[in-house]
Design a protein around this motif. Structure first.
Motif, PDB file in Angstrom:
ATOM      1  N   GLY A 275      -2.952 -26.420   8.696  1.00 55.71           N
ATOM      2  CA  GLY A 275      -1.658 -26.570   8.256  1.00 55.71           C
ATOM      3  C   GLY A 275      -1.524 -26.181   6.662  1.00 55.71           C
ATOM      4  N   ALA A 276      -2.619 -26.816   6.025  1.00 61.45           N
ATOM      5  CA  ALA A 276      -2.680 -26.597   4.646  1.00 61.45           C
ATOM      6  C   ALA A 276      -2.864 -25.393   4.235  1.00 61.45           C
ATOM      7  N   LEU A 277      -3.677 -24.507   4.874  1.00 57.88           N
ATOM      8  CA  LEU A 277      -4.095 -23.319   4.690  1.00 57.88           C
ATOM      9  C   LEU A 277      -2.769 -22.309   4.952  1.00 57.88           C
ATOM     10  N   ILE A 278      -1.995 -22.673   5.896  1.00 57.13           N
ATOM     11  CA  ILE A 278      -0.762 -21.777   5.908  1.00 57.13           C
ATOM     12  C   ILE A 278       0.003 -22.093   4.794  1.00 57.13           C
ATOM     13  N   LEU A 279      -0.024 -23.362   4.153  1.00 57.16           N
ATOM     14  CA  LEU A 279       0.763 -23.434   2.910  1.00 57.16           C
ATOM     15  C   LEU A 279       0.394 -22.744   1.678  1.00 57.16           C
ATOM     16  N   VAL A 280      -0.863 -22.571   1.732  1.00 50.50           N
ATOM     17  CA  VAL A 280      -1.512 -21.755   0.606  1.00 50.50           C
ATOM     18  C   VAL A 280      -1.117 -20.374   1.040  1.00 50.50           C
ATOM     19  N   ALA A 281      -1.092 -19.682   2.188  1.00 50.96           N
ATOM     20  CA  ALA A 281      -0.352 -18.552   2.492  1.00 50.96           C
ATOM     21  C   ALA A 281       0.863 -18.148   2.122  1.00 50.96           C
ATOM     22  N   ALA A 282       1.478 -19.232   2.172  1.00 51.73           N
ATOM     23  CA  ALA A 282       3.194 -19.136   1.990  1.00 51.73           C
ATOM     24  C   ALA A 282       3.162 -18.776   0.393  1.00 51.73           C
ATOM     25  N   ALA A 283       2.326 -19.457  -0.356  1.00 55.01           N
ATOM     26  CA  ALA A 283       2.410 -19.225  -1.733  1.00 55.01           C
ATOM     27  C   ALA A 283       1.774 -18.207  -2.419  1.00 55.01           C
ATOM     28  N   PHE A 284       1.186 -17.030  -1.310  1.00 55.86           N
ATOM     29  CA  PHE A 284       0.437 -15.804  -1.868  1.00 55.86           C
ATOM     30  C   PHE A 284       1.472 -14.921  -1.698  1.00 55.86           C
ATOM     31  N   ARG A 285       2.234 -14.459  -2.636  1.00 54.69           N
ATOM     32  CA  ARG A 285       3.567 -13.378  -2.453  1.00 54.69           C
ATOM     33  C   ARG A 285       3.136 -12.202  -1.961  1.00 54.69           C
ATOM     34  N   PRO A 286       1.758 -11.587  -2.469  1.00 45.85           N
ATOM     35  CA  PRO A 286       1.442 -10.233  -1.745  1.00 45.85           C
ATOM     36  C   PRO A 286       1.640 -10.447  -0.262  1.00 45.85           C
ATOM     37  N   LEU A 287       1.330 -11.440   0.462  1.00 47.96           N
ATOM     38  CA  LEU A 287       1.465 -11.500   1.873  1.00 47.96           C
ATOM     39  C   LEU A 287       2.830 -10.887   2.258  1.00 47.96           C
ATOM     40  N   GLY A 288       4.004 -11.659   1.917  1.00 48.31           N
ATOM     41  CA  GLY A 288       5.366 -11.356   2.352  1.00 48.31           C
ATOM     42  C   GLY A 288       5.524  -9.773   2.059  1.00 48.31           C
ATOM     43  N   ASP A 289       5.011  -9.420   0.908  1.00 51.18           N
ATOM     44  CA  ASP A 289       5.276  -7.935   0.611  1.00 51.18           C
ATOM     45  C   ASP A 289       4.593  -6.975   1.744  1.00 51.18           C
ATOM     46  N   LEU A 290       3.325  -7.341   1.956  1.00 50.04           N
ATOM     47  CA  LEU A 290       2.707  -6.537   2.897  1.00 50.04           C
ATOM     48  C   LEU A 290       3.340  -6.708   4.722  1.00 50.04           C
ATOM     49  N   ILE A 291       3.781  -7.851   4.964  1.00 48.06           N
ATOM     50  CA  ILE A 291       4.541  -7.765   6.083  1.00 48.06           C
ATOM     51  C   ILE A 291       5.914  -6.948   5.979  1.00 48.06           C
ATOM     52  N   GLY A 292       6.549  -6.995   5.061  1.00 50.48           N
ATOM     53  CA  GLY A 292       7.769  -6.198   4.921  1.00 50.48           C
ATOM     54  C   GLY A 292       7.396  -4.749   4.744  1.00 50.48           C
ATOM     55  N   ARG A 293       6.136  -4.280   4.708  1.00 52.40           N
ATOM     56  CA  ARG A 293       6.073  -2.842   4.975  1.00 52.40           C
ATOM     57  C   ARG A 293       5.622  -2.376   6.056  1.00 52.40           C
ATOM     58  N   ILE A 294       5.253  -3.271   6.964  1.00 53.82           N
ATOM     59  CA  ILE A 294       5.095  -2.516   8.462  1.00 53.82           C
ATOM     60  C   ILE A 294       6.297  -1.664   9.012  1.00 53.82           C
ATOM     61  N   PRO A 295       5.861  -0.639   9.259  1.00 59.14           N
ATOM     62  CA  PRO A 295       6.745   0.447  10.101  1.00 59.14           C
ATOM     63  C   PRO A 295       7.616  -0.272  11.102  1.00 59.14           C
ATOM     64  N   THR A 296       8.741  -0.181  11.331  1.00 59.57           N
ATOM     65  CA  THR A 296       9.368  -0.745  12.529  1.00 59.57           C
ATOM     66  C   THR A 296       8.953  -0.033  13.717  1.00 59.57           C
ATOM     67  N   ALA A 297       8.477   1.266  13.713  1.00 61.03           N
ATOM     68  CA  ALA A 297       7.992   1.755  15.210  1.00 61.03           C
ATOM     69  C   ALA A 297       6.674   1.159  15.645  1.00 61.03           C
ATOM     70  N   VAL A 298       5.744   0.649  14.657  1.00 63.66           N
ATOM     71  CA  VAL A 298       4.617   0.117  14.906  1.00 63.66           C
ATOM     72  C   VAL A 298       5.050  -1.270  15.430  1.00 63.66           C
ATOM     73  N   ALA A 299       5.775  -1.889  14.474  1.00 66.20           N
ATOM     74  CA  ALA A 299       6.242  -3.325  14.852  1.00 66.20           C
ATOM     75  C   ALA A 299       6.532  -3.566  16.356  1.00 66.20           C
ATOM     76  N   ALA A 300       7.553  -2.556  16.639  1.00 63.65           N
ATOM     77  CA  ALA A 300       7.969  -2.806  18.131  1.00 63.65           C
ATOM     78  C   ALA A 300       7.197  -2.179  19.059  1.00 63.65           C
ATOM     79  N   ALA A 301       6.289  -1.357  18.811  1.00 64.46           N
ATOM     80  CA  ALA A 301       5.153  -0.978  19.722  1.00 64.46           C
ATOM     81  C   ALA A 301       4.305  -2.052  20.022  1.00 64.46           C
ATOM     82  N   MET A 302       3.912  -2.906  18.950  1.00 62.16           N
ATOM     83  CA  MET A 302       3.216  -4.021  19.096  1.00 62.16           C
ATOM     84  C   MET A 302       3.589  -5.142  20.104  1.00 62.16           C
ATOM     85  N   LEU A 303       4.927  -5.366  19.766  1.00 62.79           N
ATOM     86  CA  LEU A 303       5.764  -6.047  20.663  1.00 62.79           C
ATOM     87  C   LEU A 303       5.877  -5.640  21.971  1.00 62.79           C
ATOM     88  N   ALA A 304       6.080  -4.365  22.265  1.00 63.73           N
ATOM     89  CA  ALA A 304       6.014  -3.907  23.810  1.00 63.73           C
ATOM     90  C   ALA A 304       4.825  -3.988  24.255  1.00 63.73           C
TER      91      ALA A 304
END
Length: 396
Positions: A96-125
């Motif tokens: 849990g503490a490591l998840i909190l550390v990941a939350a403080a790491f701003r580039p992680l959020g930027d990386l998630i936001g750049r995932i293309p919708t088509a690939v994200a939807a395909a992974m979900l499918a």
């Protein structure tokens, strides 16, 4: 406000709770938990789901649905020898503490936001299709139970799609009892008690369990969870989600519960048009989902016994039929962009294959394969573009 919002939230909670509860029990046994500690483990998880889903959905006005880490529970269940609950709690606190550390790491959020919708939807499918296929695998095991429920689902969707899955769940319970497929039910519902477990930080357990638990939770749960929201057209607030789920994971660790995170499978039930045609109103599933988990928390020990009594084929059938609609939407989103269709199909098949390596599930590897394919496409296009440009001497 529509009744479909309430039904989607309740069905998602029922599927999430009943579909993976057996893995939690196995994990508790592997960790050396007694009956009281196992009940406390389940109750702590339910409280975390109730609080995080409600707070995040209301705050951000999105259907942000949380769940416990099923791959994490499987990781714990695979332990060859009990580590002791005190040492396990120490590992849960670290994750849990490591998840909190990941939350403080701003580039992680930027990386998630750049995932293309088509690939994200395909992974979900790719994730969802395994659950839908499991319906017809169960039909081979228990045809008298499954085929009538499939027929009921098809007819009920014509009359009222919102009620279809709930009708299957109610009819399935009655049919399973009539066929003699249910186990012994508890005589009465009793309120659950919790047990505070002091952590013990053993280096070997922290490295062997705590760190892998964090990694599989991020790669196999949170990343697909973000992709589900993106595939539904939302921009998930990564730092806020990781901060709250990380905090909940640390706090409930003292009750014996392992990590909390974004949901993927159950979230798909709450993010599509069957929940509400207006995407801006689907956030209301969060509070109802949280309320359902509060009920689970209050009667956790008894509900463990009830869900254990239901046949596994019934749980698989309800889950699979509930995910037919989300699968349809995910496939449409994955294949809509012709330029990214190959990468999307590659993502889908790798994810659906169930491939696992380094204790990380196929959802991560499917996403990695799709992004790699897109990266190679862009690199080749850029190279061809440079080759097609006239040399400086010719431009002169």
């Amino acid at each position: 406000m529509r009744l479909s919002v309430v039904i989607s939230a309740v069905v998602a909670a029922l599927v999430g709770f009943g579909g993976t509860l057996a893995i939690i029990v196995q994990a508790a046994q592997a960790a050396g938990a007694d009956a009281a500690q196992t009940s406390s483990w389940v109750t702590g998880l339910c409280l975390a789901m109730a609080a995080t889903s409600t707070i995040l959905s209301v705050r951000h006005r999105m259907p942000i649905i949380t769940a416990w880490s099923t791959p994490g529970a499987a990781l714990i269940a695979a332990s060859t020898a009990p580590v002791g609950m005190e040492a396990a709690v120490g590992a849960f606190v670290l994750a849990g503490a490591l998840i909190l550390v990941a939350a403080a790491f701003r580039p992680l959020g930027d990386l998630i936001g750049r995932i293309p919708t088509a690939v994200a939807a395909a992974m979900l499918a790719g994730v969802l299709i395994r659950f839908v296929l499991a319906v017809f695998e169960s039909a081979g095991h228990a045809p008298a139970l499954v085929w009538p429920l499939v027929g009921l689902f098809l007819v009920a969707r014509l009359l009222n799609p919102s009620w279809a899955v709930l009708a299957v769940l109610a009819a399935g319970g009655a049919l399973a009892a009539a066929l003699g497929l249910t186990g012994p039910m508890p005589a009465h519902l009793g309120l659950t008690t919790v047990t505070l477990i002091p952590p013990r930080f053993e280096p070997a357990v922290l490295i062997g369990l705590g760190l892998p638990l964090f990694l599989v939770t991020m790669a196999s749960q949170n990343l697909p969870g973000f992709a589900v929201l993106q595939a539904a057209g939302y921009q998930p607030p990564a730092r806020s989600i990781l901060s709250l789920t990380g905090l909940a994971s640390v706090l409930t660790a003292f009750l014996g519960a392992h990590t909390s995170n974004l949901a993927a499978i159950t979230a798909a039930i709450c993010t599509g048009p069957d929940t509400h045609p207006d995407p801006h109103k689907r956030w209301m599933t969060g509070p109802f989902y949280g309320l359902t988990y509060l009920v689970f928390a209050a009667f956790g020990a008894s509900l463990v016994a009830i869900f254990a009594a239901l046949p596994g084929d019934l749980v698989k059938t309800v889950a699979g039929l509930a995910l037919v609609g989300p699968l349809t939407g995910a496939l449409a989103g994955a294949l809509a962009d012709e330029k990214r269709r190959f990468a999307a199909v590659l993502t889908l098949v790798v994810t659906a294959s169930g491939y696992s390596a380094f204790s990380i599930g196929s959802a991560f590897w499917g996403l990695a394969a799709g992004l790699l394919a897109l990266g190679l496409d862009k690199a080749v296009q850029a190279w061809r573009g440079r080759q097609a440009m006239p040399s400086p001497s010719l431009r002169a």
